[in-house]
Each structure stands twice: as C-alpha cells, then as structure tokens.
Design a protein around this motif. Structure first.
Motif, mmCIF file in Angstrom:
data_model
loop_
_atom_site.group_PDB
_atom_site.id
_atom_site.type_symbol
_atom_site.label_atom_id
_atom_site.label_comp_id
_atom_site.label_asym_id
_atom_site.label_seq_id
_atom_site.Cartn_x
_atom_site.Cartn_y
_atom_site.Cartn_z
ATOM 1 N N THR A 1 0.841 -1.196 0.000
ATOM 2 C CA THR A 1 0.000 0.000 0.000
ATOM 3 C C THR A 1 0.878 1.248 0.000
ATOM 4 O O THR A 1 2.099 1.173 0.159
ATOM 5 N N ASN A 2 0.234 2.407 -0.128
ATOM 6 C CA ASN A 2 0.990 3.659 -0.092
ATOM 7 C C ASN A 2 1.602 3.932 1.276
ATOM 8 O O ASN A 2 2.415 4.828 1.438
ATOM 9 N N VAL A 3 1.222 3.134 2.307
ATOM 10 C CA VAL A 3 1.775 3.318 3.642
ATOM 11 C C VAL A 3 3.269 2.987 3.661
ATOM 12 O O VAL A 3 4.079 3.700 4.249
ATOM 13 N N MET A 4 3.645 1.885 3.002
ATOM 14 C CA MET A 4 5.017 1.387 3.097
ATOM 15 C C MET A 4 5.709 1.178 1.759
ATOM 16 O O MET A 4 6.916 0.943 1.734
ATOM 17 N N GLU A 5 4.972 1.254 0.675
ATOM 18 C CA GLU A 5 5.513 0.827 -0.615
ATOM 19 C C GLU A 5 6.799 1.565 -0.988
ATOM 20 O O GLU A 5 7.773 0.956 -1.452
ATOM 21 N N ARG A 6 6.828 2.861 -0.793
ATOM 22 C CA ARG A 6 8.008 3.645 -1.168
ATOM 23 C C ARG A 6 9.234 3.217 -0.364
ATOM 24 O O ARG A 6 10.334 3.072 -0.908
ATOM 25 N N ALA A 7 9.038 2.993 0.938
ATOM 26 C CA ALA A 7 10.162 2.569 1.784
ATOM 27 C C ALA A 7 10.647 1.180 1.401
ATOM 28 O O ALA A 7 11.855 0.907 1.401
ATOM 29 N N ILE A 8 9.715 0.294 1.066
ATOM 30 C CA ILE A 8 10.100 -1.069 0.677
ATOM 31 C C ILE A 8 10.895 -1.047 -0.623
ATOM 32 O O ILE A 8 11.832 -1.837 -0.811
ATOM 33 N N ARG A 9 10.574 -0.134 -1.522
ATOM 34 C CA ARG A 9 11.309 -0.053 -2.800
ATOM 35 C C ARG A 9 12.651 0.650 -2.641
ATOM 36 O O ARG A 9 13.487 0.603 -3.543
ATOM 37 N N SER A 10 12.880 1.298 -1.517
ATOM 38 C CA SER A 10 14.042 2.174 -1.346
ATOM 39 C C SER A 10 15.365 1.426 -1.415
ATOM 40 O O SER A 10 15.429 0.207 -1.220
ATOM 41 N N SER A 11 16.423 2.175 -1.656
ATOM 42 C CA SER A 11 17.780 1.616 -1.640
ATOM 43 C C SER A 11 18.723 2.466 -0.793
ATOM 44 O O SER A 11 19.903 2.152 -0.674
ATOM 45 N N GLN A 12 18.197 3.550 -0.205
ATOM 46 C CA GLN A 12 18.989 4.412 0.673
ATOM 47 C C GLN A 12 18.032 5.380 1.382
ATOM 48 O O GLN A 12 16.849 5.442 1.051
ATOM 49 N N PHE A 13 18.568 6.105 2.365
ATOM 50 C CA PHE A 13 17.768 7.137 3.013
ATOM 51 C C PHE A 13 17.745 8.373 2.124
ATOM 52 O O PHE A 13 18.787 8.892 1.742
#
Length: 330
Positions: free
Chosen positions: A277-289
């Motif tokens: 969901t939009n709650v976590m999706e961006r963080a899960i796709r991340s590769s750095q802060f």
C-alpha cells in the motif's frame, strides 16, 4: 523489556545471546526504511510489526471494537467488501500457498500479544541481533507483553509534528480511499478509529519515560530528519550505541521488495499486503535514506495546507516532541 541483573540470570537458560533491538515508531518516521536497512546487517533476524498485527486483531478485525461507532462500522464494511472482491480472493489464495511454504510468514489470525512475547523469548541460533519494528501505540498498554530477554535495546523514532502530521493525513487520505473528499473538509482525527491520532507524541513520550526507568541501557531517541539528512553520520553513531558492527556499505541496500519474504518475519497480511500500500511501498522499494524535500519543522508537503484540526494536534504534540528532541542522538 530490559532486565535487571537478577532477571538476566534467571533468563540465561531460556534465551540466546542475540540482542533484541526494538525500533519504536510513530507513523511517517521512516521506520520501514530503517528496518529494511537493518535487514542487510550480518547475522540479523527481523520482524515486521508483530505487535501491531496483534493490535489489529484486537481492533480493526474485531467486530466488537467500537461497535455501533459509525466510523468504525464503515471501515469494517469497507474491509469486508474488499475481502469479497475477486482480486482479493485470488491474492488470499496466493498468500495461503506462501503460508504453507515460508517459515517467516504467520497467519494474521494467530498474531496475539502473548504469542509474540513467547516467540521473541525463544532461543535463536546463529544470529547476533533480532530487530523488531513496531509502532509505540501497539505496545504502550501492553508493557507486560514485552519479552523477558537478557539483552535488549530500544530505539524511539521522532519527527517534527508539522512534518509528520501533514504526511500522515495525506497517507491516510489516500489509503482509505477518501481522496475524493476535499483535503480541507476531511478530519483525520475523527476518521481513524484504530489509531490514537492526536496522542501519538504523548504515547511515544510515555514509552520513552517508561524505558528510561525500566531499562539498564537507556533508550535511544532518533529524529529521522537527522537520519535522512546525514545518514553517513547518524547511522554509524546509532550502530555504535547498539553495539552493531558498522560497514559503510549499510548506507545503501538492495532496491525492490525481494527482502519481504526472504528477510522479514511477521503476519502474512502485514508483509504481503500492507507493504504494497501507499503506507510502506516507497520505503520497501528504497535503496537508501532519501534527503528531506522540505526544511526541518515545515510541512512535508508544500502543496497541502495545514488544516485547523492538524494545527490543533501539532500544537498539542510540540511539548512532547521538544522534550524528546533535546535528548536525541546526534
């Protein structure tokens, strides 16, 4: 819960030497990105919001929770409607198959506070650290359900209320499918019955003070604006405080969601559904802060107005935040 010396002696035969590290969050504090980063540390086990999953069973999935409350009833109706869709039925079949084959996934219905406590107390071989990421609101009334283990550390994430609450309202606005309503007319405080929206900072402050008194090793306060602005400074400082050997390579990690089933333990619903969901999706796709887009202390979305109900809860949150901010890790 950090044990006293006598409790440590009593627990020595029932737990491994692994250190349990709790990451206690409030929404929109980059906790999922931090958890993902930590899953790439050597010899680590990682849990994705087990206590929150138990909390959902007590609230969101509980037909008796706030029964006859129109907002809660509407959310349950929407949940039932979603579960009845053909797409969700297909996804449920896929999840059922993964539950049979993955040792990391647990059925949502089996997530209870007592069960999680027991799991975190079990001996674990070949691991130096067990990372548990959870919101503070899921544990603040369940301190007795924290595991009795000999080695335990706590990190509490904070963020300026003006940054956090605008981001939170935007996330919930979209997550609940309410973005057909105007931003100004929709009140986030009155429409999220499973979360104490206006008390998030008070709860985090209460948890911090409880851990200050009950833990041998003092809890660590981490402002995620600092972490995202200067991870090359904050991350090694955090690792040093936690006793985790640091590598510069931990500043970047594998992009994408392959980490979900291979590295994370927890409810199948939390790991396979909520993370998409939009709650976590961006963080899960991340590769750095990622560096903050707005200056510290300003709204996370410059295109969204700080509405009256947000202004009220921001003002109420500031004293709690300022007290913790003064003691944060630098």
């Amino acid at each position: 819960m950090q044990l006293t010396k006598q409790s440590k002696m009593n627990s020595a035969n029932s737990s491994s030497d692994a250190t349990v590290v709790f990451i206690w969050s409030i929404p929109r504090t980059c906790s999922t990105a931090l958890l993902k980063c930590l899953t790439f540390v050597d010899n680590v086990d990682a849990w994705m919001e087990p206590y929150q999953s138990a909390h959902f069973n007590d609230t969101w999935y509980n037909p008796e929770f706030r029964k006859r409350d129109p907002v809660a009833e509407r959310m349950r109706e929407d949940l039932a409607k979603n579960e009845g869709s053909e797409s969700m039925k297909a996804l449920r079949r896929e999840i059922a198959e993964k539950l049979r084959t993955s040792p990391n996934l647990i059925a949502q219905k089996d997530m209870s506070y007592q069960w999680i406590k027991k799991q975190l107390e079990l001996p674990i071989q070949g691991k130096s650290f067990v990372i548990v990421k959870d919101p503070s609101s899921a544990i603040v009334d369940h301190f007795h359900d924290l595991p009795d283990v000999p080695n335990c550390r706590h990190v509490l994430l904070i963020r300026h209320p003006r940054e956090l609450y605008v981001s939170f309202k935007a996330m919930i606005w979209k997550r609940l499918g309410l973005d057909n309503l105007s931003w100004e007319s929709w009140d986030v405080v009155d429409n999220v019955p499973f979360m104490p929206v206006k008390d998030l900072y008070q709860i985090q402050n209460r948890l911090w003070k409880h851990l200050e008194k009950s833990s041998e090793d003092k809890p660590i306060l981490l402002d995620t604006f600092d972490l995202c602005s200067k991870p090359e400074i904050i991350l090694p400082n955090l690792f040093e405080k936690l006793g985790i050997p640091y590598k510069e390579s931990y500043l970047e990690w594998e992009a994408g969601d392959a980490v979900l089933e291979s590295k994370l333990k927890g409810s199948a619903d939390m790991i396979l559904l909520e993370t998409k969901t939009n709650v976590m999706e961006r963080a899960i796709r991340s590769s750095q802060f990622e560096p903050p887009k707005q200056p510290w202390g300003t709204a996370a979305r410059s295109d969204l107005e700080i509405t009256p109900e947000l202004e009220e809860i921001i003002d109420a949150a500031m004293p709690y935040y300022e007290e913790m901010f003064a003691r944060r890790l630098l």
